[in-house]
Design a protein around this motif. Structure first.
Motif, PDB file in Angstrom:
ATOM      1  N   VAL A 237     -62.013 -42.885  19.372  1.00 15.09           N
ATOM      2  CA  VAL A 237     -61.756 -41.253  19.601  1.00 15.09           C
ATOM      3  C   VAL A 237     -60.978 -40.772  20.488  1.00 15.09           C
ATOM      4  O   VAL A 237     -59.829 -40.079  19.834  1.00 15.09           O
ATOM      5  N   ASP A 238     -61.269 -40.987  21.554  1.00 12.42           N
ATOM      6  CA  ASP A 238     -60.223 -40.440  22.783  1.00 12.42           C
ATOM      7  C   ASP A 238     -58.669 -41.189  22.325  1.00 12.42           C
ATOM      8  O   ASP A 238     -58.804 -42.353  22.379  1.00 12.42           O
ATOM      9  N   GLY A 239     -58.007 -40.389  22.412  1.00  8.88           N
ATOM     10  CA  GLY A 239     -56.409 -40.924  22.081  1.00  8.88           C
ATOM     11  C   GLY A 239     -56.148 -40.945  20.712  1.00  8.88           C
ATOM     12  O   GLY A 239     -55.008 -41.669  20.417  1.00  8.88           O
ATOM     13  N   PHE A 240     -57.095 -40.471  19.884  1.00 16.62           N
ATOM     14  CA  PHE A 240     -56.905 -40.949  18.602  1.00 16.62           C
ATOM     15  C   PHE A 240     -57.252 -39.612  17.643  1.00 16.62           C
ATOM     16  O   PHE A 240     -57.406 -38.400  18.401  1.00 16.62           O
ATOM     17  N   LEU A 241     -57.015 -39.477  16.441  1.00 15.67           N
ATOM     18  CA  LEU A 241     -57.150 -38.238  15.753  1.00 15.67           C
ATOM     19  C   LEU A 241     -58.627 -37.608  15.947  1.00 15.67           C
ATOM     20  O   LEU A 241     -58.774 -36.278  16.123  1.00 15.67           O
ATOM     21  N   GLY A 242     -59.729 -38.305  16.227  1.00 14.81           N
ATOM     22  CA  GLY A 242     -61.119 -37.751  16.127  1.00 14.81           C
ATOM     23  C   GLY A 242     -61.120 -36.720  17.580  1.00 14.81           C
ATOM     24  O   GLY A 242     -61.926 -36.017  17.441  1.00 14.81           O
ATOM     25  N   GLU A 243     -60.218 -37.021  18.520  1.00 14.37           N
ATOM     26  CA  GLU A 243     -60.327 -36.132  19.744  1.00 14.37           C
ATOM     27  C   GLU A 243     -60.020 -34.743  19.492  1.00 14.37           C
ATOM     28  O   GLU A 243     -60.314 -34.114  20.174  1.00 14.37           O
ATOM     29  N   GLY A 244     -59.198 -34.448  18.374  1.00 13.81           N
ATOM     30  CA  GLY A 244     -58.613 -33.302  18.150  1.00 13.81           C
ATOM     31  C   GLY A 244     -59.841 -32.611  17.236  1.00 13.81           C
ATOM     32  O   GLY A 244     -59.263 -31.409  16.894  1.00 13.81           O
ATOM     33  N   LEU A 245     -60.809 -32.915  16.628  1.00  7.98           N
ATOM     34  CA  LEU A 245     -61.705 -32.454  15.515  1.00  7.98           C
ATOM     35  C   LEU A 245     -62.766 -31.419  16.353  1.00  7.98           C
ATOM     36  O   LEU A 245     -62.842 -31.664  17.646  1.00  7.98           O
ATOM     37  N   PRO A 246     -63.077 -30.459  15.761  1.00 14.09           N
ATOM     38  CA  PRO A 246     -63.682 -29.378  16.182  1.00 14.09           C
ATOM     39  C   PRO A 246     -65.412 -29.749  16.693  1.00 14.09           C
ATOM     40  O   PRO A 246     -65.765 -30.724  15.811  1.00 14.09           O
ATOM     41  N   ALA A 247     -65.926 -29.140  17.452  1.00 11.94           N
ATOM     42  CA  ALA A 247     -67.491 -29.249  17.445  1.00 11.94           C
ATOM     43  C   ALA A 247     -68.102 -29.108  16.224  1.00 11.94           C
ATOM     44  O   ALA A 247     -67.804 -28.447  15.431  1.00 11.94           O
ATOM     45  N   GLY A 248     -68.939 -30.291  15.904  1.00  8.76           N
ATOM     46  CA  GLY A 248     -69.628 -30.268  14.543  1.00  8.76           C
ATOM     47  C   GLY A 248     -69.240 -31.086  13.494  1.00  8.76           C
ATOM     48  O   GLY A 248     -69.988 -31.136  12.516  1.00  8.76           O
ATOM     49  N   ALA A 249     -68.021 -31.298  13.776  1.00  5.17           N
ATOM     50  CA  ALA A 249     -67.203 -32.323  12.739  1.00  5.17           C
ATOM     51  C   ALA A 249     -67.998 -33.626  12.878  1.00  5.17           C
ATOM     52  O   ALA A 249     -68.527 -34.042  13.719  1.00  5.17           O
ATOM     53  N   LYS A 250     -67.982 -34.363  11.593  1.00  8.64           N
ATOM     54  CA  LYS A 250     -68.383 -35.770  11.591  1.00  8.64           C
ATOM     55  C   LYS A 250     -67.243 -36.579  11.228  1.00  8.64           C
ATOM     56  O   LYS A 250     -66.009 -36.243  10.505  1.00  8.64           O
ATOM     57  N   LEU A 251     -67.154 -37.822  11.946  1.00  2.00           N
ATOM     58  CA  LEU A 251     -65.872 -38.766  11.842  1.00  2.00           C
ATOM     59  C   LEU A 251     -66.454 -40.139  11.340  1.00  2.00           C
ATOM     60  O   LEU A 251     -67.336 -40.573  12.040  1.00  2.00           O
ATOM     61  N   TRP A 252     -65.659 -40.762  10.425  1.00  2.00           N
ATOM     62  CA  TRP A 252     -65.769 -42.160  10.129  1.00  2.00           C
ATOM     63  C   TRP A 252     -64.317 -42.570  10.025  1.00  2.00           C
ATOM     64  O   TRP A 252     -63.194 -42.169   9.624  1.00  2.00           O
ATOM     65  N   SER A 253     -63.937 -43.703  10.821  1.00  2.00           N
ATOM     66  CA  SER A 253     -62.498 -44.032  11.093  1.00  2.00           C
ATOM     67  C   SER A 253     -62.441 -45.419  11.684  1.00  2.00           C
ATOM     68  O   SER A 253     -63.504 -46.269  11.980  1.00  2.00           O
ATOM     69  N   LYS A 254     -61.320 -46.054  11.740  1.00  2.00           N
ATOM     70  CA  LYS A 254     -60.752 -47.013  12.184  1.00  2.00           C
ATOM     71  C   LYS A 254     -59.537 -46.982  12.778  1.00  2.00           C
ATOM     72  O   LYS A 254     -58.319 -46.797  12.318  1.00  2.00           O
ATOM     73  N   ALA A 255     -59.395 -47.389  14.065  1.00  2.00           N
ATOM     74  CA  ALA A 255     -58.058 -47.061  14.943  1.00  2.00           C
ATOM     75  C   ALA A 255     -57.526 -48.220  15.130  1.00  2.00           C
ATOM     76  O   ALA A 255     -58.173 -49.368  14.954  1.00  2.00           O
ATOM     77  N   GLY A 256     -56.287 -48.275  15.459  1.00  2.00           N
ATOM     78  CA  GLY A 256     -55.260 -49.346  15.871  1.00  2.00           C
ATOM     79  C   GLY A 256     -54.230 -49.022  16.768  1.00  2.00           C
ATOM     80  O   GLY A 256     -53.775 -47.967  17.112  1.00  2.00           O
ATOM     81  N   LEU A 257     -54.494 -50.094  18.035  1.00  2.00           N
ATOM     82  CA  LEU A 257     -53.258 -49.853  19.091  1.00  2.00           C
ATOM     83  C   LEU A 257     -52.938 -51.235  19.718  1.00  2.00           C
ATOM     84  O   LEU A 257     -53.685 -52.029  19.827  1.00  2.00           O
ATOM     85  N   THR A 258     -51.657 -51.184  19.887  1.00  2.00           N
ATOM     86  CA  THR A 258     -51.065 -52.398  20.442  1.00  2.00           C
ATOM     87  C   THR A 258     -49.956 -51.701  21.386  1.00  2.00           C
ATOM     88  O   THR A 258     -49.216 -51.031  21.147  1.00  2.00           O
ATOM     89  N   LEU A 259     -49.845 -52.261  22.594  1.00  2.00           N
ATOM     90  CA  LEU A 259     -48.988 -52.206  23.622  1.00  2.00           C
ATOM     91  C   LEU A 259     -48.046 -53.265  23.510  1.00  2.00           C
ATOM     92  O   LEU A 259     -47.716 -53.730  22.584  1.00  2.00           O
ATOM     93  N   TRP A 260     -47.700 -53.804  24.530  1.00  2.00           N
ATOM     94  CA  TRP A 260     -46.676 -54.940  24.547  1.00  2.00           C
ATOM     95  C   TRP A 260     -47.677 -56.262  24.592  1.00  2.00           C
ATOM     96  O   TRP A 260     -48.559 -56.498  25.206  1.00  2.00           O
ATOM     97  N   THR A 261     -47.314 -57.057  23.465  1.00  2.00           N
ATOM     98  CA  THR A 261     -48.052 -58.334  23.085  1.00  2.00           C
ATOM     99  C   THR A 261     -47.007 -59.543  23.515  1.00  2.00           C
ATOM    100  O   THR A 261     -47.578 -60.501  22.975  1.00  2.00           O
ATOM    101  N   HIS A 262     -46.137 -59.408  23.897  1.00  2.00           N
ATOM    102  CA  HIS A 262     -45.047 -60.237  24.104  1.00  2.00           C
ATOM    103  C   HIS A 262     -44.393 -60.945  22.941  1.00  2.00           C
ATOM    104  O   HIS A 262     -43.925 -61.764  23.012  1.00  2.00           O
ATOM    105  N   HIS A 263     -44.531 -60.024  21.787  1.00  2.00           N
ATOM    106  CA  HIS A 263     -43.798 -60.127  20.633  1.00  2.00           C
ATOM    107  C   HIS A 263     -43.521 -59.084  19.764  1.00  2.00           C
ATOM    108  O   HIS A 263     -44.235 -58.394  19.618  1.00  2.00           O
TER     109      HIS A 263
END
Length: 317
Positions: A237-263
Motif C-alpha cells: 500500500v505504502d509507496g503504491f496506489l493505495g496510499e493515496g486512497l481516502p479513508a473508508g476506501a477498500k482495496l484489492w491489489s498486486k504491486a510490483g517493484l524492482t530496483l537494481w537486479t544486476h540485470h
C-alpha cells in the motif's frame, strides 16, 4: 478489441492525468502506462452469474499505452494465482498446507520463493544447472503450461504477454539464465490492459469459478488501516496506489517493484494493479506501470496517481 469501451468524459480525464503526472514528476510519455476502468456497481458485492454477460457489459475505460508490454515485476503473480486455482479445479493438483501457505505468501507479501515453488508445482519444472539440448527443450515446453492455458482464453489483451519466467531478486543462473535468453528477450512481459482484466475477472467472480474467484479476491485484499500497514513493511500500500486512497476506501491489489537486479532488462520498475471501491459506492480499476530509476525509487508517484484518480471518480469524473 478491448474489454472496456471508450468514454469521452473518462478519456478527457485520462488526458488530464497524463499531463499532470508528466509535468509534476518530469516523466516521459514512454516511461509509464496506465489503464483506468470505471464500474457502475461494486464488483465485490455484485458477482457475475454468467461470464459472457459480464464481459459483454463493457465498462467505460481509458488508457495511456495500455497495450504496450513492460517488464512487470511481481504483477504476473495474479496470473499464477489464477493458474493455481485452475489446476486445482481440474484435479491436476490437490490442496495441501504448503500450497495454501505459498498461495497466501505469493500475493500477501509478494514472496518470490513462494511463487517459484508454485511455478514448479504447476509446471513440473525446477531450477538448476544447464540441461542438455533435448532435456532443455522438454523443460521449456513444460514451463509454458500456464502460458498455454491463458492463451486458450483468447483474450486479445494476452496476445503480447509472457508469463513463463520465475521471479528473482537478482540475476539468474543455470537453466533459468539460459531460458530468459540473451539480453533478456524472453523475460516476463505484461500490459496494464492485461493486468486490469485479470484482476477484474477475479473481483467479478468469473476467474475459474465464483467460489475460487472469491478466495482469490480475499487474498488480494489490502488493509488501509495505518496500524496494519505500520506492522507490515511489505504491505503493498505504502509507496503504491493505495496510499493515496481516502479513508473508508477498500482495496484489492498486486504491486510490483524492482530496483537494481544486476540485470538491466529487469531493473527499475514500480507498478501497481488496484481495484478500488470508494466510500461513496463508486468503483474503479487502475493499473499503472512505470520504468526508469527515478520512477522506481519515487515513493510518491503512485500515491499521487491513486489520490488524483480517486478524487476524480468521487467528483463524477
Amino acid at each position: 478489441m478491448a474489454f472496456y469501451r471508450e468514454d469521452d468524459a473518462l478519456a478527457a480525464s485520462s488526458r488530464d492525468l497524463k499531463a499532470r503526472v508528466e509535468s509534476e514528476f518530469v516523466l516521459g510519455a514512454d516511461d509509464w502506462a496506465f489503464t483506468w476502468v470505471l464500474h457502475k456497481k461494486p464488483l465485490s458485492t455484485n458477482p457475475a452469474t454468467d461470464p459472457a454477460t459480464f464481459w459483454a457489459a463493457k465498462p467505460a475505460g481509458a488508457t495511456h499505452r495500455g497495450a504496450v508490454p513492460f517488464y512487470p515485476a511481481s504483477v504476473p503473480k495474479l496470473f499464477w494465482l489464477v493458474a493455481l486455482e485452475a489446476w486445482l479445479e481440474a484435479g491436476k493438483l490437490q490442496e495441501s498446507a504448503m500450497i495454501d501457505r505459498a498461495r497466501r505468501d505469493m500475493i500477501g507479501w509478494s514472496s518470490n520463493e513462494a511463487t517459484n515453488y508454485l511455478i514448479d508445482v504447476i509446471t513440473g519444472t525446477t531450477s538448476g544447472p544447464e540441461l542438455p539440448d533435448m532435456d532443455f527443450s522438454q523443460w521449456t515446453q513444460r514451463r509454458f503450461a500456464a502460458q498455454k492455458f491463458f492463451m486458450g482464453w483468447q483474450w486479445p489483451e494476452l496476445v503480447d504477454i509472457n508469463l513463463v519466467q520465475k521471479f528473482c531478486d537478482d540475476d539468474r543462473y543455470g537453466r533459468e539464465r539460459e531460458f530468459v535468453g540473451v539480453n533478456g528477450w524472453n523475460h516476463n512481459r505484461l500490459t496494464t490492459d492485461a493486468a486490469s482484466r485479470i484482476l477484474i475477472a477475479i473481483m467479478g467472480g468469473v476467474a475459474i469459478s465464483l467460489a475460487r474467484s472469491e478466495r482469490m479476491a480475499a487474498i488480494c485484499h489490502r488493509s488501509l488501516d495505518p496500524a496494519d500497514r505500520a506492522a507490515d513493511p511489505s504491505n503493498q500500500v505504502d509507496g503504491f496506489l493505495g496510499e493515496g486512497l481516502p479513508a473508508g476506501a477498500k482495496l484489492w491489489s498486486k504491486a510490483g517493484l524492482t530496483l537494481w537486479t544486476h540485470h538491466e532488462p529487469s531493473s527499475w520498475r514500480r507498478h501497481d494493479a488496484a481495484y478500488v471501491e470508494l466510500p461513496s459506492g463508486q468503483a474503479f480499476m487502475l493499473a499503472v506501470f512505470t520504468q526508469g530509476r527515478a520512477q522506481a525509487e519515487n515513493k510518491s508517484l503512485l500515491p499521487f496517481i491513486g489520490r488524483w484518480v480517486a478524487a476524480r471518480v468521487e467528483d463524477g469524473i
